[in-house]
Design a protein around this motif. Sequence first.
Motif, PDB file in Angstrom:
ATOM      1  N   UNK A 245      49.930   4.512  19.671  1.00  0.00           N
ATOM      2  CA  UNK A 245      49.238   3.314  19.237  1.00  0.00           C
ATOM      3  C   UNK A 245      48.201   2.835  20.230  1.00  0.00           C
ATOM      4  N   UNK A 246      46.987   2.651  19.735  1.00  0.00           N
ATOM      5  CA  UNK A 246      45.912   2.083  20.545  1.00  0.00           C
ATOM      6  C   UNK A 246      45.433   0.823  19.849  1.00  0.00           C
ATOM      7  N   UNK A 247      45.509  -0.301  20.534  1.00  0.00           N
ATOM      8  CA  UNK A 247      45.201  -1.591  19.925  1.00  0.00           C
ATOM      9  C   UNK A 247      44.110  -2.297  20.712  1.00  0.00           C
ATOM     10  N   UNK A 248      43.065  -2.704  20.003  1.00  0.00           N
ATOM     11  CA  UNK A 248      41.982  -3.468  20.618  1.00  0.00           C
ATOM     12  C   UNK A 248      42.097  -4.908  20.147  1.00  0.00           C
ATOM     13  N   UNK A 249      42.303  -5.818  21.079  1.00  0.00           N
ATOM     14  CA  UNK A 249      42.420  -7.238  20.758  1.00  0.00           C
ATOM     15  C   UNK A 249      41.056  -7.895  20.902  1.00  0.00           C
ATOM     16  N   UNK A 250      40.617  -8.564  19.828  1.00  0.00           N
ATOM     17  CA  UNK A 250      39.278  -9.139  19.848  1.00  0.00           C
ATOM     18  C   UNK A 250      39.240 -10.388  18.984  1.00  0.00           C
ATOM     19  N   UNK A 251      38.026 -10.866  18.649  1.00  0.00           N
ATOM     20  CA  UNK A 251      37.866 -12.075  17.852  1.00  0.00           C
ATOM     21  C   UNK A 251      36.686 -11.931  16.906  1.00  0.00           C
ATOM     22  N   UNK A 252      35.879 -12.974  16.750  1.00  0.00           N
ATOM     23  CA  UNK A 252      35.671 -14.072  17.634  1.00  0.00           C
ATOM     24  C   UNK A 252      35.753 -13.689  19.113  1.00  0.00           C
ATOM     25  N   UNK A 253      36.097 -14.691  19.896  1.00  0.00           N
ATOM     26  CA  UNK A 253      36.281 -14.485  21.325  1.00  0.00           C
ATOM     27  C   UNK A 253      37.771 -14.648  21.656  1.00  0.00           C
ATOM     28  N   UNK A 254      38.462 -13.539  21.942  1.00  0.00           N
ATOM     29  CA  UNK A 254      39.917 -13.605  22.139  1.00  0.00           C
ATOM     30  C   UNK A 254      40.349 -14.447  23.323  1.00  0.00           C
ATOM     31  N   UNK A 255      39.470 -14.620  24.320  1.00  0.00           N
ATOM     32  CA  UNK A 255      39.848 -15.412  25.492  1.00  0.00           C
ATOM     33  C   UNK A 255      39.967 -16.899  25.180  1.00  0.00           C
ATOM     34  N   UNK A 256      39.575 -17.300  23.968  1.00  0.00           N
ATOM     35  CA  UNK A 256      39.731 -18.699  23.564  1.00  0.00           C
ATOM     36  C   UNK A 256      41.169 -19.029  23.176  1.00  0.00           C
ATOM     37  N   UNK A 257      41.986 -18.013  22.957  1.00  0.00           N
ATOM     38  CA  UNK A 257      43.387 -18.265  22.598  1.00  0.00           C
ATOM     39  C   UNK A 257      44.241 -18.361  23.849  1.00  0.00           C
ATOM     40  N   UNK A 258      44.880 -19.504  24.037  1.00  0.00           N
ATOM     41  CA  UNK A 258      45.726 -19.722  25.213  1.00  0.00           C
ATOM     42  C   UNK A 258      46.959 -18.831  25.203  1.00  0.00           C
ATOM     43  N   UNK A 259      47.371 -18.376  24.008  1.00  0.00           N
ATOM     44  CA  UNK A 259      48.568 -17.542  23.915  1.00  0.00           C
ATOM     45  C   UNK A 259      48.256 -16.048  23.972  1.00  0.00           C
ATOM     46  N   UNK A 260      47.029 -15.692  24.319  1.00  0.00           N
ATOM     47  CA  UNK A 260      46.678 -14.277  24.469  1.00  0.00           C
ATOM     48  C   UNK A 260      47.609 -13.568  25.461  1.00  0.00           C
ATOM     49  N   UNK A 261      47.919 -14.157  26.627  1.00  0.00           N
ATOM     50  CA  UNK A 261      48.819 -13.474  27.565  1.00  0.00           C
ATOM     51  C   UNK A 261      50.175 -13.138  26.944  1.00  0.00           C
ATOM     52  N   UNK A 262      50.683 -14.040  26.116  1.00  0.00           N
ATOM     53  CA  UNK A 262      51.988 -13.798  25.502  1.00  0.00           C
ATOM     54  C   UNK A 262      51.922 -12.628  24.521  1.00  0.00           C
ATOM     55  N   UNK A 263      50.829 -12.537  23.783  1.00  0.00           N
ATOM     56  CA  UNK A 263      50.669 -11.416  22.857  1.00  0.00           C
ATOM     57  C   UNK A 263      50.531 -10.098  23.609  1.00  0.00           C
ATOM     58  N   UNK A 264      49.755 -10.092  24.672  1.00  0.00           N
ATOM     59  CA  UNK A 264      49.588  -8.870  25.456  1.00  0.00           C
ATOM     60  C   UNK A 264      50.909  -8.438  26.080  1.00  0.00           C
ATOM     61  N   UNK A 265      51.699  -9.388  26.524  1.00  0.00           N
ATOM     62  CA  UNK A 265      53.015  -9.076  27.084  1.00  0.00           C
ATOM     63  C   UNK A 265      53.906  -8.437  26.018  1.00  0.00           C
ATOM     64  N   UNK A 266      53.804  -8.940  24.798  1.00  0.00           N
ATOM     65  CA  UNK A 266      54.593  -8.396  23.691  1.00  0.00           C
ATOM     66  C   UNK A 266      54.193  -6.949  23.398  1.00  0.00           C
ATOM     67  N   UNK A 267      52.902  -6.677  23.418  1.00  0.00           N
ATOM     68  CA  UNK A 267      52.423  -5.315  23.198  1.00  0.00           C
ATOM     69  C   UNK A 267      52.831  -4.409  24.356  1.00  0.00           C
ATOM     70  N   UNK A 268      52.783  -4.942  25.546  1.00  0.00           N
ATOM     71  CA  UNK A 268      53.185  -4.188  26.739  1.00  0.00           C
ATOM     72  C   UNK A 268      54.629  -3.705  26.615  1.00  0.00           C
ATOM     73  N   UNK A 269      55.475  -4.521  26.039  1.00  0.00           N
ATOM     74  CA  UNK A 269      56.898  -4.212  25.968  1.00  0.00           C
ATOM     75  C   UNK A 269      57.252  -3.260  24.831  1.00  0.00           C
ATOM     76  N   UNK A 270      56.316  -3.015  23.915  1.00  0.00           N
ATOM     77  CA  UNK A 270      56.622  -2.160  22.765  1.00  0.00           C
ATOM     78  C   UNK A 270      56.449  -0.685  23.108  1.00  0.00           C
ATOM     79  N   UNK A 271      57.477   0.140  22.904  1.00  0.00           N
ATOM     80  CA  UNK A 271      57.363   1.577  23.173  1.00  0.00           C
ATOM     81  C   UNK A 271      56.323   2.269  22.277  1.00  0.00           C
ATOM     82  N   UNK A 272      56.025   1.660  21.123  1.00  0.00           N
ATOM     83  CA  UNK A 272      55.094   2.287  20.184  1.00  0.00           C
ATOM     84  C   UNK A 272      53.635   2.134  20.605  1.00  0.00           C
TER      85      UNK A 272
END
Length: 354
Positions: A64-91
Amino acid sequence: MPIHDLAKVDNDFYFQWHITDRCNLRCKHCYQTEYSDARELTIDELKKIADKVCLALTKWNARGKIAITGGEPLLRDDLPELLEYLQESPAVAQFEVLSNATLLTSETVQLLKTFSKFHSFQISLDGGTEETHDSIRGTGSFAKAITGIRLLRANNIPVRLMFTIHRGNAKDISRLIELAIEEDVDAITIERFVPTGSGSALSHLVLSPTELRDIYQYVAGRADEEYEKGTKLKILKFRSLWVLLDPERSKAAIETPVHTDLGAMCSIGIDSLCILPDATVLPCRRLGIPIGNLLEDSVFKIWYTSDLLWQLRNKDNLKGKCNECELIPRCGGCRATAYAMTGDYLAEDPQCWA
Protein backbone atom coordinates in the motif's frame (compact mmCIF):
# COMPACT_ATOMS: atom_id res chain seq x y z
CA MET A 1 -6.09 -11.68 -21.33
CA PRO A 2 -9.21 -13.15 -19.64
CA ILE A 3 -11.64 -10.42 -18.69
CA HIS A 4 -11.49 -11.29 -14.96
CA ASP A 5 -7.71 -10.75 -14.98
CA LEU A 6 -8.12 -7.10 -16.00
CA ALA A 7 -8.96 -6.15 -12.39
CA LYS A 8 -6.23 -8.27 -10.83
CA VAL A 9 -4.04 -6.33 -8.41
CA ASP A 10 -0.32 -7.09 -8.36
CA ASN A 11 2.42 -5.61 -6.20
CA ASP A 12 1.85 -1.92 -5.43
CA PHE A 13 -1.49 -0.16 -5.07
CA TYR A 14 -1.75 3.62 -4.74
CA PHE A 15 -4.41 5.69 -2.97
CA GLN A 16 -4.47 9.47 -3.35
CA TRP A 17 -6.44 10.54 -0.31
CA HIS A 18 -7.80 14.07 -0.05
CA ILE A 19 -8.62 14.59 3.62
CA THR A 20 -9.84 18.19 3.30
CA ASP A 21 -11.10 20.70 0.76
CA ARG A 22 -9.77 23.58 2.84
CA CYS A 23 -6.81 25.42 1.40
CA ASN A 24 -4.97 28.63 2.17
CA LEU A 25 -4.35 29.28 -1.53
CA ARG A 26 -6.62 29.75 -4.54
CA CYS A 27 -4.64 28.48 -7.51
CA LYS A 28 -6.09 29.52 -10.85
CA HIS A 29 -5.92 26.02 -12.34
CA CYS A 30 -7.17 24.13 -9.27
CA TYR A 31 -9.33 21.05 -9.82
CA GLN A 32 -11.42 22.04 -6.77
CA THR A 33 -14.34 24.45 -6.70
CA GLU A 34 -15.10 24.41 -2.95
CA TYR A 35 -12.68 25.20 -0.11
CA SER A 36 -14.70 24.67 3.07
CA ASP A 37 -14.70 21.98 5.75
CA ALA A 38 -18.23 20.87 4.81
CA ARG A 39 -17.14 17.49 3.48
CA GLU A 40 -14.53 16.68 6.10
CA LEU A 41 -14.79 13.47 8.09
CA THR A 42 -13.86 13.15 11.75
CA ILE A 43 -10.60 11.45 12.67
CA ASP A 44 -12.57 8.35 13.73
CA GLU A 45 -14.26 8.26 10.33
CA LEU A 46 -10.90 8.68 8.61
CA LYS A 47 -9.60 5.70 10.56
CA LYS A 48 -12.58 3.62 9.41
CA ILE A 49 -11.76 4.53 5.81
CA ALA A 50 -8.15 3.58 6.46
CA ASP A 51 -9.34 0.22 7.81
CA LYS A 52 -11.26 -0.47 4.59
CA VAL A 53 -8.25 0.51 2.51
CA CYS A 54 -5.96 -1.72 4.55
CA LEU A 55 -8.37 -4.65 4.39
CA ALA A 56 -8.27 -4.52 0.59
CA LEU A 57 -4.49 -4.23 0.55
CA THR A 58 -4.19 -7.23 2.86
CA LYS A 59 -6.56 -9.36 0.78
CA TRP A 60 -4.69 -8.42 -2.37
CA ASN A 61 -1.33 -8.95 -0.69
CA ALA A 62 -0.38 -5.60 -2.20
CA ARG A 63 2.09 -2.95 -1.05
CA GLY A 64 0.00 0.00 0.00
CA LYS A 65 1.19 3.44 -1.02
CA ILE A 66 -0.91 6.32 0.28
CA ALA A 67 -0.57 10.00 -0.58
CA ILE A 68 -2.27 12.30 1.91
CA THR A 69 -3.35 15.60 0.40
CA GLY A 70 -6.17 18.17 0.17
CA GLY A 71 -6.87 21.02 -0.32
CA GLU A 72 -3.97 21.66 2.00
CA PRO A 73 -3.55 18.70 4.39
CA LEU A 74 -1.47 20.70 6.87
CA LEU A 75 -4.63 22.62 7.77
CA ARG A 76 -5.96 19.57 9.62
CA ASP A 77 -4.81 19.50 13.24
CA ASP A 78 -5.46 15.75 13.39
CA LEU A 79 -3.12 14.95 10.50
CA PRO A 80 -0.47 13.57 12.92
CA GLU A 81 -3.00 11.14 14.37
CA LEU A 82 -3.94 9.87 10.92
CA LEU A 83 -0.31 9.43 9.91
CA GLU A 84 0.36 7.53 13.13
CA TYR A 85 -2.56 5.24 12.31
CA LEU A 86 -1.16 4.54 8.85
CA GLN A 87 2.29 3.99 10.34
CA GLU A 88 0.91 1.26 12.58
CA SER A 89 -0.87 -0.64 9.79
CA PRO A 90 1.07 -3.63 8.38
CA ALA A 91 -0.76 -3.17 5.06
CA VAL A 92 0.71 0.28 4.45
CA ALA A 93 4.19 0.10 2.97
CA GLN A 94 4.71 3.85 2.71
CA PHE A 95 2.92 7.17 2.75
CA GLU A 96 3.70 10.68 1.58
CA VAL A 97 2.25 14.16 1.95
CA LEU A 98 1.28 16.34 -1.02
CA SER A 99 1.19 20.01 -0.07
CA ASN A 100 1.85 23.58 -1.15
CA ALA A 101 4.40 23.73 1.73
CA THR A 102 3.46 27.29 2.71
CA LEU A 103 2.30 26.17 6.17
CA LEU A 104 5.20 23.86 6.89
CA THR A 105 6.81 24.27 10.30
CA SER A 106 9.83 22.82 12.09
CA GLU A 107 7.44 20.93 14.37
CA THR A 108 5.77 19.25 11.40
CA VAL A 109 9.11 18.30 9.91
CA GLN A 110 10.29 16.78 13.18
CA LEU A 111 7.07 14.80 13.37
CA LEU A 112 7.49 13.42 9.85
CA LYS A 113 10.98 12.24 10.72
CA THR A 114 9.55 9.94 13.39
CA PHE A 115 7.63 7.84 10.84
CA SER A 116 9.65 5.05 9.27
CA LYS A 117 7.04 4.66 6.51
CA PHE A 118 7.12 8.32 5.52
CA HIS A 119 8.50 8.34 1.98
CA SER A 120 8.63 11.92 0.71
CA PHE A 121 7.08 15.36 0.77
CA GLN A 122 5.70 16.54 -2.56
CA ILE A 123 5.43 20.27 -3.15
CA SER A 124 3.41 21.87 -5.92
CA LEU A 125 5.54 24.45 -7.67
CA ASP A 126 4.03 26.06 -10.75
CA GLY A 127 6.96 28.15 -11.86
CA GLY A 128 10.69 28.40 -11.65
CA THR A 129 10.41 32.07 -10.74
CA GLU A 130 8.47 34.02 -8.16
CA GLU A 131 6.69 35.97 -10.88
CA THR A 132 5.26 32.91 -12.62
CA HIS A 133 4.45 30.85 -9.53
CA ASP A 134 2.80 33.71 -7.63
CA SER A 135 0.72 34.69 -10.68
CA ILE A 136 -0.90 31.25 -10.41
CA ARG A 137 -0.88 30.57 -6.65
CA GLY A 138 -0.87 33.99 -5.02
CA THR A 139 1.59 36.62 -3.81
CA GLY A 140 4.23 35.29 -1.44
CA SER A 141 3.52 31.61 -2.10
CA PHE A 142 6.78 31.04 -4.01
CA ALA A 143 8.99 32.33 -1.20
CA LYS A 144 7.12 30.21 1.34
CA ALA A 145 7.41 27.10 -0.85
CA ILE A 146 11.18 27.61 -1.20
CA THR A 147 11.46 28.04 2.57
CA GLY A 148 9.58 24.75 2.94
CA ILE A 149 11.91 22.97 0.53
CA ARG A 150 14.96 24.19 2.45
CA LEU A 151 13.47 23.18 5.80
CA LEU A 152 12.77 19.67 4.56
CA ARG A 153 16.16 19.21 2.93
CA ALA A 154 17.95 20.53 6.02
CA ASN A 155 16.33 17.62 7.83
CA ASN A 156 17.17 15.10 5.10
CA ILE A 157 13.55 14.56 4.10
CA PRO A 158 13.16 13.67 0.39
CA VAL A 159 11.44 16.40 -1.61
CA ARG A 160 9.58 16.00 -4.88
CA LEU A 161 8.18 18.81 -6.98
CA MET A 162 4.95 18.64 -8.94
CA PHE A 163 4.86 21.02 -11.90
CA THR A 164 1.48 21.36 -13.64
CA ILE A 165 2.40 22.57 -17.09
CA HIS A 166 0.34 24.82 -19.36
CA ARG A 167 0.82 27.80 -21.67
CA GLY A 168 1.05 30.17 -18.72
CA ASN A 169 4.18 28.57 -17.22
CA ALA A 170 5.79 26.40 -19.91
CA LYS A 171 8.50 29.02 -20.43
CA ASP A 172 9.73 28.32 -16.89
CA ILE A 173 10.62 24.67 -17.39
CA SER A 174 14.36 25.26 -17.79
CA ARG A 175 14.52 27.53 -14.76
CA LEU A 176 12.45 25.08 -12.72
CA ILE A 177 14.96 22.29 -13.38
CA GLU A 178 17.83 24.60 -12.44
CA LEU A 179 16.02 25.65 -9.27
CA ALA A 180 15.40 22.02 -8.30
CA ILE A 181 19.10 21.26 -8.68
CA GLU A 182 20.09 24.33 -6.68
CA GLU A 183 17.70 23.41 -3.85
CA ASP A 184 18.81 19.76 -3.70
CA VAL A 185 15.37 18.45 -4.71
CA ASP A 186 15.13 14.70 -5.28
CA ALA A 187 12.65 14.52 -8.16
CA ILE A 188 10.30 16.45 -10.44
CA THR A 189 7.05 15.19 -11.94
CA ILE A 190 5.55 17.15 -14.81
CA GLU A 191 1.76 16.92 -14.83
CA ARG A 192 -0.33 18.13 -17.73
CA PHE A 193 -2.94 20.75 -16.90
CA VAL A 194 -6.46 19.29 -17.08
CA PRO A 195 -9.16 22.00 -17.31
CA THR A 196 -11.55 20.87 -14.58
CA GLY A 197 -12.89 22.37 -11.36
CA SER A 198 -11.84 26.00 -10.93
CA GLY A 199 -9.62 25.57 -13.96
CA SER A 200 -12.47 24.49 -16.26
CA ALA A 201 -12.65 27.94 -17.84
CA LEU A 202 -8.95 27.87 -18.74
CA SER A 203 -8.96 25.34 -21.58
CA HIS A 204 -7.09 27.90 -23.69
CA LEU A 205 -4.06 27.20 -21.51
CA VAL A 206 -3.90 23.56 -22.54
CA LEU A 207 -0.79 22.97 -24.63
CA SER A 208 -1.25 21.87 -28.22
CA PRO A 209 0.14 18.45 -29.17
CA THR A 210 3.10 20.10 -30.90
CA GLU A 211 3.82 22.39 -27.95
CA LEU A 212 3.70 19.45 -25.57
CA ARG A 213 5.96 17.35 -27.79
CA ASP A 214 8.59 20.07 -27.96
CA ILE A 215 8.58 20.51 -24.18
CA TYR A 216 8.79 16.77 -23.55
CA GLN A 217 11.69 16.49 -25.97
CA TYR A 218 13.50 19.29 -24.18
CA VAL A 219 12.85 17.79 -20.75
CA ALA A 220 13.99 14.32 -21.85
CA GLY A 221 17.18 15.77 -23.31
CA ARG A 222 17.83 17.79 -20.19
CA ALA A 223 17.23 14.71 -18.03
CA ASP A 224 19.85 12.81 -20.03
CA GLU A 225 22.31 15.68 -19.63
CA GLU A 226 21.85 15.83 -15.87
CA TYR A 227 22.19 12.06 -15.61
CA GLU A 228 25.50 12.21 -17.47
CA LYS A 229 26.67 14.90 -15.05
CA GLY A 230 25.74 12.70 -12.10
CA THR A 231 23.12 15.16 -10.88
CA LYS A 232 20.98 13.83 -8.04
CA LEU A 233 17.71 15.16 -9.47
CA LYS A 234 15.41 12.65 -11.15
CA ILE A 235 13.07 14.02 -13.80
CA LEU A 236 10.25 11.49 -13.79
CA LYS A 237 8.65 10.57 -17.10
CA PHE A 238 6.16 7.96 -15.93
CA ARG A 239 3.10 9.45 -17.61
CA SER A 240 1.20 8.89 -20.83
CA LEU A 241 2.59 10.24 -24.14
CA TRP A 242 6.24 10.14 -23.01
CA VAL A 243 6.54 6.86 -24.95
CA LEU A 244 6.16 8.83 -28.17
CA LEU A 245 9.64 10.28 -27.73
CA ASP A 246 11.15 6.89 -28.57
CA PRO A 247 8.51 4.59 -30.10
CA GLU A 248 10.92 1.80 -31.06
CA ARG A 249 12.39 1.62 -27.58
CA SER A 250 8.89 1.61 -26.14
CA LYS A 251 7.75 -1.19 -28.47
CA ALA A 252 10.78 -3.24 -27.46
CA ALA A 253 9.90 -2.77 -23.79
CA ILE A 254 6.40 -4.07 -24.51
CA GLU A 255 7.56 -7.14 -26.42
CA THR A 256 10.33 -8.06 -23.98
CA PRO A 257 9.63 -6.36 -20.63
CA VAL A 258 12.67 -4.35 -19.62
CA HIS A 259 13.09 -1.29 -17.45
CA THR A 260 12.50 1.99 -19.24
CA ASP A 261 11.90 5.43 -17.76
CA LEU A 262 9.68 6.51 -20.64
CA GLY A 263 5.93 6.39 -20.22
CA ALA A 264 3.45 4.45 -18.16
CA MET A 265 -0.04 3.14 -18.65
CA CYS A 266 -2.83 5.28 -17.22
CA SER A 267 -3.37 3.77 -13.76
CA ILE A 268 -7.17 4.00 -13.74
CA GLY A 269 -8.62 0.58 -13.06
CA ILE A 270 -5.18 -0.97 -12.72
CA ASP A 271 -3.48 0.03 -9.49
CA SER A 272 -4.91 3.23 -8.00
CA LEU A 273 -7.95 5.03 -6.64
CA CYS A 274 -8.68 8.54 -5.38
CA ILE A 275 -10.59 9.27 -2.16
CA LEU A 276 -12.24 12.67 -1.55
CA PRO A 277 -12.82 14.31 1.86
CA ASP A 278 -16.33 12.84 2.18
CA ALA A 279 -15.08 9.34 1.21
CA THR A 280 -16.36 9.61 -2.36
CA VAL A 281 -14.13 7.56 -4.63
CA LEU A 282 -12.98 8.78 -8.05
CA PRO A 283 -11.05 6.83 -10.71
CA CYS A 284 -8.47 9.64 -10.48
CA ARG A 285 -8.61 13.17 -9.07
CA ARG A 286 -8.82 14.83 -12.45
CA LEU A 287 -11.52 12.48 -13.73
CA GLY A 288 -14.27 13.69 -11.45
CA ILE A 289 -16.85 10.94 -11.94
CA PRO A 290 -17.85 9.31 -8.62
CA ILE A 291 -17.71 5.52 -8.62
CA GLY A 292 -18.60 4.85 -4.97
CA ASN A 293 -18.23 6.01 -1.39
CA LEU A 294 -16.18 4.26 1.28
CA LEU A 295 -18.60 5.21 4.06
CA GLU A 296 -21.07 2.87 2.40
CA ASP A 297 -19.07 0.61 0.08
CA SER A 298 -15.99 -1.53 0.39
CA VAL A 299 -12.94 -1.01 -1.77
CA PHE A 300 -13.72 -4.40 -3.32
CA LYS A 301 -17.26 -3.45 -4.31
CA ILE A 302 -16.04 -0.29 -6.01
CA TRP A 303 -13.06 -1.96 -7.66
CA TYR A 304 -14.93 -4.94 -9.05
CA THR A 305 -18.35 -3.49 -9.90
CA SER A 306 -17.65 -0.04 -11.36
CA ASP A 307 -18.75 0.05 -15.01
CA LEU A 308 -16.39 2.93 -15.65
CA LEU A 309 -13.37 0.98 -14.38
CA TRP A 310 -14.31 -2.04 -16.46
CA GLN A 311 -14.68 0.09 -19.58
CA LEU A 312 -11.24 1.62 -19.09
CA ARG A 313 -9.52 -1.66 -18.25
CA ASN A 314 -10.40 -2.96 -21.69
CA LYS A 315 -8.28 -0.82 -24.00
CA ASP A 316 -10.28 -2.03 -27.01
CA ASN A 317 -12.93 0.44 -25.84
CA LEU A 318 -10.68 3.43 -26.48
CA LYS A 319 -11.54 5.54 -29.50
CA GLY A 320 -9.71 7.35 -32.26
CA LYS A 321 -5.97 6.99 -32.59
CA CYS A 322 -5.73 5.49 -29.08
CA ASN A 323 -7.70 2.45 -30.25
CA GLU A 324 -5.19 1.59 -32.96
CA CYS A 325 -1.96 2.60 -31.21
CA GLU A 326 0.78 -0.02 -30.82
CA LEU A 327 1.99 1.71 -27.67
CA ILE A 328 -1.21 1.20 -25.66
CA PRO A 329 0.50 -1.18 -23.18
CA ARG A 330 2.77 1.70 -22.10
CA CYS A 331 0.45 4.65 -22.57
CA GLY A 332 -3.32 4.57 -23.08
CA GLY A 333 -3.54 8.34 -23.16
CA CYS A 334 -4.85 10.51 -20.34
CA ARG A 335 -8.50 9.68 -19.71
CA ALA A 336 -9.00 12.80 -17.59
CA THR A 337 -7.75 15.06 -20.37
CA ALA A 338 -9.96 13.29 -22.88
CA TYR A 339 -13.00 13.75 -20.63
CA ALA A 340 -12.28 17.40 -19.80
CA MET A 341 -11.67 18.35 -23.43
CA THR A 342 -14.30 16.22 -25.20
CA GLY A 343 -16.78 15.00 -22.60
CA ASP A 344 -15.85 11.38 -23.39
CA TYR A 345 -13.30 9.57 -21.23
CA LEU A 346 -12.89 6.93 -23.94
CA ALA A 347 -11.91 9.51 -26.57
CA GLU A 348 -8.38 9.76 -27.91
CA ASP A 349 -5.97 11.88 -25.89
CA PRO A 350 -6.37 15.41 -27.35
CA GLN A 351 -2.70 16.21 -26.75
CA CYS A 352 -1.28 13.17 -28.52
CA TRP A 353 1.03 14.19 -31.37
CA ALA A 354 1.37 10.77 -33.00
